[in-house]
Enzyme design. Structure first.
Site, PDB file in Angstrom:
ATOM      1  N   VAL A 460      40.821  38.741  36.177  1.00  0.00           N
ATOM      2  CA  VAL A 460      41.433  39.986  37.082  1.00  0.00           C
ATOM      3  C   VAL A 460      42.456  40.766  36.279  1.00  0.00           C
ATOM      4  CG1 VAL A 460      42.446  39.830  39.365  1.00  0.00           C
ATOM      5  CG2 VAL A 460      40.951  38.011  38.813  1.00  0.00           C
ATOM      6  N   HIS A 461      42.325  41.965  36.889  1.00  0.00           N
ATOM      7  CA  HIS A 461      43.498  42.974  36.314  1.00  0.00           C
ATOM      8  C   HIS A 461      44.655  42.974  37.017  1.00  0.00           C
ATOM      9  CE1 HIS A 461      44.328  47.040  34.898  1.00  0.00           C
ATOM     10  NE2 HIS A 461      44.999  47.198  35.792  1.00  0.00           N
ATOM     11  N   HIS A 462      45.326  41.995  36.836  1.00  0.00           N
ATOM     12  CA  HIS A 462      46.545  41.611  37.236  1.00  0.00           C
ATOM     13  C   HIS A 462      47.727  41.178  35.972  1.00  0.00           C
ATOM     14  CE1 HIS A 462      49.696  39.407  39.553  1.00  0.00           C
ATOM     15  NE2 HIS A 462      49.517  39.989  40.299  1.00  0.00           N
TER      16      HIS A 462
END
Length: 564
Positions: A460-462
């Protein structure tokens, strides 16, 4: 056969959940997979997307004591762990901590304390506009389905989530009793090419670069009206706390007045300006919050409705409800008034138009109609070019389920799409099919809610999720984690990722933010849809009308004298 398969899917999920559901908080350790093939089945849906995924909680909210609950149906079990508050000492999000405590305190900044609020995505920007919409959407779901939250043991919890946002909004504008001199639009920056919240990849707890405060002085109607909607809707959620509710209403009214006054400095004659739907949306919420018929007169003005695009159903994106377009939500809110209260003349004409347009949109969601395309796997493709379409799908699922409940509450069995009659089951089947797709019933057998199901996105892009807990990195030092092809060391449970493509494809790659970035808005829609579809309670038919006075409308004008 399709219905039988849907039932089978739900029953299997339910049986797995009954075996695997745990009520106690879980500790999280970095997830490792052999060749990426095996994942732990986590039907508990994580410690909440609403805040985990954006959480910038600079303070602590008291967490309610969870009462033991029997297993519920799958949608409510997903919801149960999809709402959260701040990060208290006993939270099970061990990889998060206090962050951005100094927001607003730098030289020449707006305010001494802007440390609360939420990040709106996988970076560390706090943007008031989309966050206001997220808070409004969550408030709406609580107003309509408070009994379901109560049954799930999450009502106090979700109220804390809302209050965390509204407390921040109340600190983000300067005003006297009647006017606003300036307001915050954003904290943090993107795309400057120097250390900022886009360029740097580091945990929010370790941010050491300047975070500018974006201010709005004029031409603020869009933002002010949206923040007004957030405070007004929240005032209904907190109606039993009279002092706080009054504070929220006062702020909402000042913001809406500021929005109206800002229009004079904008192109107020344009029917294509982007703020008219926010004016309709904010005004509708203020009417419900205050019961002041002046707001109802404004939002049932034909001119405002036309400027907001209410009669543009041929437009490609008509029927898409999200943080960039509030028209459908406003029309449904006002349709509720007509269906369940019926104020009559002089509002009936415009309310009937809103009702008709709502019906048109609901028709466009059904598989029999060609307004919107669908992927082969059955996911509706609502908007062209939107970078995060899954949030639009969740929003549509919420509105369709809600409209079906409005009709049911008025003992209406369905509605017409042209000459064909459709039942409430058609609407709920649409909502359920879209949420089933998001939760894993799709060609990839992949859940797009992290932590839910046997397979879900792992990169996840986090920023916070991608860097090991307590691992301090510099602005550029964190790039190695961003560019790594390893799974995130922290599972951001409950987060709805951004998108699949039109072929049902998905790129589980951290740098492909168009696919893998979670957002606060996306999770607001997810939670709203899950609670609408879940059991444990019913629609609160009258709660939203608590401030609305009984109608004694004037009689319509008599017909013109008959002449031979």
């Amino acid at each position: 056969m399709e219905d039988e398969e849907a039932i089978l899917f739900d029953s299997e999920a339910f049986e797995r959940m009954k075996k695997e559901w745990v009520l106690r908080p879980t500790t999280q350790s970095p997830r490792r997979r052999c060749c990426g093939l095996k994942k732990r089945v986590l039907w508990t849906l994580g410690v909440v997307s609403i805040v985990i995924l954006t959480a910038v909680l600079a303070k602590k909210l008291p967490r309610h004591e969870k009462q033991p609950q029997p297993p519920q149906e799958p949608y409510i079990n997903a919801l149960r762990r999809d709402v959260t508050g701040a990060l208290p000492k006993d939270n099970n999000v061990t990889w998060r901590g206090m962050s951005c405590m100094q927001d607003g305190t730098g030289p020449a900044n707006f305010h001494a304390n802007l440390s609360g609020g939420y990040f709106d995505g996988g970076d560390a920007v706090k943007s008031n506009f989309p966050t206001s919409f997220a808070m409004t959407l969550i408030s709406w779901s609580v107003i309509e389905y408070g009994s379901k939250y109560q049954s799930a043991g999450e009502l106090t919890h979700v109220q804390g989530v809302i209050k965390w946002g509204t407390d921040y909004f109340l600190n983000s504008f300067y005003s006297n009793d009647t006017t606003i001199s300036q307001m915050v639009s954003q904290i943090g920056s993107r795309g400057s090419g120097v250390p900022d919240d886009d360029y740097c990849w580091m945990r929010p707890e370790d941010i050491d670069y300047p975070r500018p405060v974006g201010l709005c002085f004029t031409k603020c109607s869009k933002l002010a009206a949206e923040m007004s909607a957030a405070l007004a809707s929240a005032s209904i959620v907190f109606k039993d706390d009279r002092d706080y509710s009054k504070k929220l209403i006062h702020g909402a009214m000042i913001l809406y007045n500021f929005a109206e006054s800002s229009i004079s400095g904008e192109d107020s004659n344009s029917r294509s300006s982007t703020y008219w739907d926010e004016m309709l949306w904010g005004g509708a919420w203020l009417y419900y919050a205050t019961g002041d018929a002046d707001y109802l007169e404004r939002v049932t003005s034909h001119d405002l409705a036309e400027r907001a695009g209410a009669f543009s159903s041929s437009d490609a994106d008509y029927g898409v409800f999200g943080w960039e377009s509030k028209l459908l939500g406003a029309q449904l809110l006002l349709t509720r008034l007509r269906i369940l209260l019926g104020p009559g003349y002089p509002y009936e004409g415009m309310l009937r138009e809103f009702h008709n347009q709502t019906g048109v949109v609901m028709c466009s969601y059904l598989p029999n109609f060609r307004k919107f395309r669908r992927s082969k796997g059955g996911l509706i493709r609502l908007s062209q070019g939107h970078l995060q379409p899954l949030q639009d799908v969740a929003n549509a699922a919420f509105l369709a389920a809600l409209y079906s409940d409005y009709l049911e509450a008025s003992s209406t069995p369905g509605w017409y799409c042209g000459p064909s009659f459709y039942t409430l089951k058609n609407l709920r089947d649409f909502s359920k099919s879209q949420m089933d797709y998001i939760l894993g019933r799709n060609p990839r057998n992949l859940s797009y809610v992290v932590g839910f199901g046997e397979r879900y996105p792992s990169q996840v892009h986090h920023r916070g999720a991608s860097i090991p807990a307590h691992k301090k990195e510099s602005c550029k030092g964190g790039w190695r984690w961003k560019d790594s092809n390893m799974d995130n060391p922290n599972i951001i449970q409950g987060a709805l990722v951004a998108a699949t493509d039109k072929y049902d494809g998905f790129q589980d790659v951290r740098t492909s933010s168009n696919y893998t970035e979670p957002t606060l808005v996306g999770n607001a829609g997810l939670v709203a849809a899950l609670v609408a579809l879940g059991g444990g309670g019913t629609l609160d038919k009258n709660g939203i009308f608590s401030a609305v006075q009984s109608f004694s409308p004037p009689s319509p004008p008599p017909p013109a004298p008959w002449t031979p």
